[in-house]
Design a protein around this motif. Structure first.
Motif, PDB file in Angstrom:
ATOM      1  N   ALA A 174       0.807  -1.212  -0.083  1.00  0.00           N
ATOM      2  CA  ALA A 174       0.006   0.044  -0.007  1.00  0.00           C
ATOM      3  C   ALA A 174       0.815   1.269   0.064  1.00  0.00           C
ATOM      4  N   GLY A 175       1.979   1.234   0.940  1.00  0.00           N
ATOM      5  CA  GLY A 175       2.815   2.376   0.667  1.00  0.00           C
ATOM      6  C   GLY A 175       3.521   2.881  -0.443  1.00  0.00           C
ATOM      7  N   GLU A 176       4.061   1.433  -1.061  1.00  0.00           N
ATOM      8  CA  GLU A 176       4.457   1.822  -2.639  1.00  0.00           C
ATOM      9  C   GLU A 176       3.387   2.477  -3.557  1.00  0.00           C
ATOM     10  N   ARG A 177       2.143   2.042  -3.215  1.00  0.00           N
ATOM     11  CA  ARG A 177       1.041   2.680  -4.236  1.00  0.00           C
ATOM     12  C   ARG A 177       0.913   4.157  -3.777  1.00  0.00           C
ATOM     13  N   ILE A 178       1.133   4.369  -2.698  1.00  0.00           N
ATOM     14  CA  ILE A 178       0.704   5.897  -1.946  1.00  0.00           C
ATOM     15  C   ILE A 178       1.923   6.631  -2.690  1.00  0.00           C
ATOM     16  N   ARG A 179       3.144   6.140  -2.550  1.00  0.00           N
ATOM     17  CA  ARG A 179       4.423   6.875  -3.129  1.00  0.00           C
ATOM     18  C   ARG A 179       4.299   7.052  -4.620  1.00  0.00           C
ATOM     19  N   ALA A 180       3.803   6.022  -5.190  1.00  0.00           N
ATOM     20  CA  ALA A 180       3.626   6.260  -6.769  1.00  0.00           C
ATOM     21  C   ALA A 180       2.566   7.455  -7.121  1.00  0.00           C
TER      22      ALA A 180
ATOM     23  N   ASN B 132      -8.640  10.471  -2.965  1.00  0.00           N
ATOM     24  CA  ASN B 132      -8.998   9.086  -3.542  1.00  0.00           C
ATOM     25  C   ASN B 132      -7.938   8.053  -3.039  1.00  0.00           C
ATOM     26  N   MET B 133      -6.884   8.628  -2.507  1.00  0.00           N
ATOM     27  CA  MET B 133      -5.770   7.608  -2.008  1.00  0.00           C
ATOM     28  C   MET B 133      -6.265   7.065  -0.778  1.00  0.00           C
ATOM     29  N   ASP B 134      -6.704   7.864  -0.044  1.00  0.00           N
ATOM     30  CA  ASP B 134      -7.365   7.507   1.374  1.00  0.00           C
ATOM     31  C   ASP B 134      -8.261   6.093   1.103  1.00  0.00           C
ATOM     32  N   LYS B 135      -9.289   6.552   0.126  1.00  0.00           N
ATOM     33  CA  LYS B 135     -10.202   5.700  -0.130  1.00  0.00           C
ATOM     34  C   LYS B 135      -9.778   4.165  -0.713  1.00  0.00           C
ATOM     35  N   GLU B 136      -8.900   4.562  -1.680  1.00  0.00           N
ATOM     36  CA  GLU B 136      -8.323   3.252  -2.497  1.00  0.00           C
ATOM     37  C   GLU B 136      -7.515   2.581  -1.527  1.00  0.00           C
ATOM     38  N   THR B 137      -6.912   2.893  -0.704  1.00  0.00           N
ATOM     39  CA  THR B 137      -5.906   2.420   0.157  1.00  0.00           C
ATOM     40  C   THR B 137      -6.713   1.445   1.247  1.00  0.00           C
ATOM     41  N   GLU B 138      -7.673   2.283   1.788  1.00  0.00           N
ATOM     42  CA  GLU B 138      -8.578   1.235   2.752  1.00  0.00           C
ATOM     43  C   GLU B 138      -9.295   0.098   1.909  1.00  0.00           C
ATOM     44  N   GLN B 139      -9.604   0.326   0.541  1.00  0.00           N
ATOM     45  CA  GLN B 139     -10.215  -0.572  -0.278  1.00  0.00           C
ATOM     46  C   GLN B 139      -9.282  -1.778  -0.511  1.00  0.00           C
ATOM     47  N   PHE B 140      -8.061  -1.385  -0.573  1.00  0.00           N
ATOM     48  CA  PHE B 140      -6.980  -2.368  -0.938  1.00  0.00           C
ATOM     49  C   PHE B 140      -6.911  -3.275   0.303  1.00  0.00           C
ATOM     50  N   PHE B 141      -6.927  -2.663   1.458  1.00  0.00           N
ATOM     51  CA  PHE B 141      -6.747  -3.778   2.676  1.00  0.00           C
ATOM     52  C   PHE B 141      -7.758  -4.623   2.757  1.00  0.00           C
TER      53      PHE B 141
ATOM     54  N   TRP C 260      -9.574  -5.811  12.550  1.00  0.00           N
ATOM     55  CA  TRP C 260      -8.605  -5.131  11.850  1.00  0.00           C
ATOM     56  C   TRP C 260      -9.036  -3.371  12.030  1.00  0.00           C
ATOM     57  N   ILE C 261      -8.431  -2.793  12.931  1.00  0.00           N
ATOM     58  CA  ILE C 261      -8.596  -1.112  12.775  1.00  0.00           C
ATOM     59  C   ILE C 261      -7.709  -0.488  12.090  1.00  0.00           C
ATOM     60  N   ILE C 262      -8.130   0.203  10.878  1.00  0.00           N
ATOM     61  CA  ILE C 262      -7.477   0.547   9.877  1.00  0.00           C
ATOM     62  C   ILE C 262      -7.552   2.326   9.698  1.00  0.00           C
ATOM     63  N   ASP C 263      -6.423   2.966   9.803  1.00  0.00           N
ATOM     64  CA  ASP C 263      -6.371   4.236   9.063  1.00  0.00           C
ATOM     65  C   ASP C 263      -5.492   4.189   7.986  1.00  0.00           C
ATOM     66  N   PRO C 264      -6.190   4.260   6.572  1.00  0.00           N
ATOM     67  CA  PRO C 264      -5.367   4.139   5.384  1.00  0.00           C
ATOM     68  C   PRO C 264      -4.277   5.139   5.293  1.00  0.00           C
TER      69      PRO C 264
ATOM     70  N   LEU D 197       0.846  -1.737  13.689  1.00  0.00           N
ATOM     71  CA  LEU D 197       1.943  -1.431  12.559  1.00  0.00           C
ATOM     72  C   LEU D 197       1.439   0.156  12.347  1.00  0.00           C
ATOM     73  N   ILE D 198       2.563   0.828  12.145  1.00  0.00           N
ATOM     74  CA  ILE D 198       2.534   2.072  12.008  1.00  0.00           C
ATOM     75  C   ILE D 198       3.927   2.553  10.896  1.00  0.00           C
ATOM     76  N   TYR D 199       3.194   2.805   9.665  1.00  0.00           N
ATOM     77  CA  TYR D 199       4.405   2.675   8.393  1.00  0.00           C
ATOM     78  C   TYR D 199       4.254   4.059   7.860  1.00  0.00           C
ATOM     79  N   ASP D 200       5.489   4.953   8.323  1.00  0.00           N
ATOM     80  CA  ASP D 200       5.794   6.084   7.817  1.00  0.00           C
ATOM     81  C   ASP D 200       6.308   5.952   6.270  1.00  0.00           C
ATOM     82  N   VAL D 201       5.326   6.410   5.564  1.00  0.00           N
ATOM     83  CA  VAL D 201       5.189   5.872   4.018  1.00  0.00           C
ATOM     84  C   VAL D 201       6.622   6.544   3.291  1.00  0.00           C
ATOM     85  N   VAL D 202       6.683   7.928   3.493  1.00  0.00           N
ATOM     86  CA  VAL D 202       7.681   8.219   2.913  1.00  0.00           C
ATOM     87  C   VAL D 202       9.308   8.273   3.445  1.00  0.00           C
TER      88      VAL D 202
END
Ligand code: IPD
Ligand code: CA
Ligand code: CA
Ligand code: CA
Length: 264
Positions: free
Chosen positions: A18-24, A44-53, A84-88, A118-123
């Motif tokens: 998901a992080g890779e997609r956000i960076r892209a 759109n990336m908030d929504k798409e990332t949540e849907q991905f998970f 699973w409690i998710i903040d995309p 899990l907390i992923y600092d994407v950048v």
């Protein structure tokens, strides 16, 4: 028996993907909308990332429930089973304005107990992660147990809103704490602020209202390093509801509660 090792491994690989997609997405143009007010942004990336998970979890673990900020998961009203409690994207304002200082946050709970955080600092491509009873890490580096520290030597994570006129707390309550601390910081991502308390970059994080997806992973990380998190009244946090949050090193948590927040 639940295979937590497997769940943890899948969750980590999905977070990285998901992080890779956000960076892209930085190279494309975002679609930005507002939610509850003009400063409450969603893309759109908030929504798409949540849907991905959600699609990954549903495929692999159809019996698990999902509580996500953007509402594509389940309507979760109790803590039964695995959730699973998710903040995309936690820190959407930063994502939109700064293209940094945001994170993906996932907390996985079993009957109300935090099992994987899990907390992923994407950048920065830094993954803070913890499994109940097995310690917390940033990538491969173990996070140290938090030792004690006094307010006068502490950096407090707090948004300036809470020391100005606001609906939730008298600014005079937190002003003395802000004055006594060594310094204050505000990063604009609750999940990162939790990760910073767990890794010792901040000593405390205070906020008046967070949702489950903002703190679900952070609580698990903090517990693994001996930190403490309660509401601002010192009460246990309701993991599927909205709460005020006081998260800090153990002794510091008590000092702030007793010296600055105690009701007379
Ligand atoms: C927000 C961020 C922010 C916090 C807000 C949250 P979002 O999450 O964590 O730092 O102050 O309360 O809503 O909306 O960017 O996921
Ligand atoms: Ca949001
Ligand atoms: Ca959030
Ligand atoms: Ca979010």
């Amino acid at each position: 028996m639940t295979n937590w090792k497997e769940i943890d491994q899948y969750a980590k690989s999905w977070v990285r993907e998901a992080g890779e997609r956000i960076r892209a997405s930085f190279a494309t143009s975002l679609s930005i909308q507002t939610k509850s007010n003009p400063n409450d942004l969603v893309t759109n990336m908030d929504k798409e990332t949540e849907q991905f998970f959600i699609s990954k979890i549903k495929e692999m673990y159809p019996e698990h429930r999902i509580l996500g900020e953007e509402g594509f998961g389940h309507d979760v009203k109790d803590t039964e089973g695995i959730i699973w409690i998710i903040d995309p994207i936690d820190g959407t304002m930063n994502f939109v304005h700064q293209q940094r200082n945001f994170a993906i946050s996932i907390g996985i709970y079993e009957n109300g107990t935090g099992m994987v955080g899990l907390i992923y600092d994407v950048v920065h491509d830094e993954l803070y992660h913890a499994k109940k009873g097995e310690g917390a890490y940033m990538d491969e580096t173990p996070l140290q147990k938090l030792d004690r520290r006094e307010v006068s030597e502490s950096i407090i994570g707090i948004n300036a809103t809470w020391v100005t006129e606001n609906r939730r707390i008298d600014p005079a309550v937190l002003a003395p704490l802000v004055r006594s601390a060594r310094g204050t910081r505000s990063y604009g991502s609750a999940a990162l602020e939790f990760a910073y308390v767990a890794s010792g970059r901040l000593d405390c994080y205070i906020t008046m209202r967070l949702a489950p997806w903002d703190f679900a992973a952070g609580l698990i990380l903090l517990e693994e390093v001996g930190g403490k998190a309660t509401t601002m009244d010192g009460e246990p946090i309701n993991t599927i509801g909205k709460n005020s949050i006081l998260a800090a090193r153990d002794g510091l948590h008590q000092e702030i509660l007793e010296t600055y927040l105690k009701k007379s």
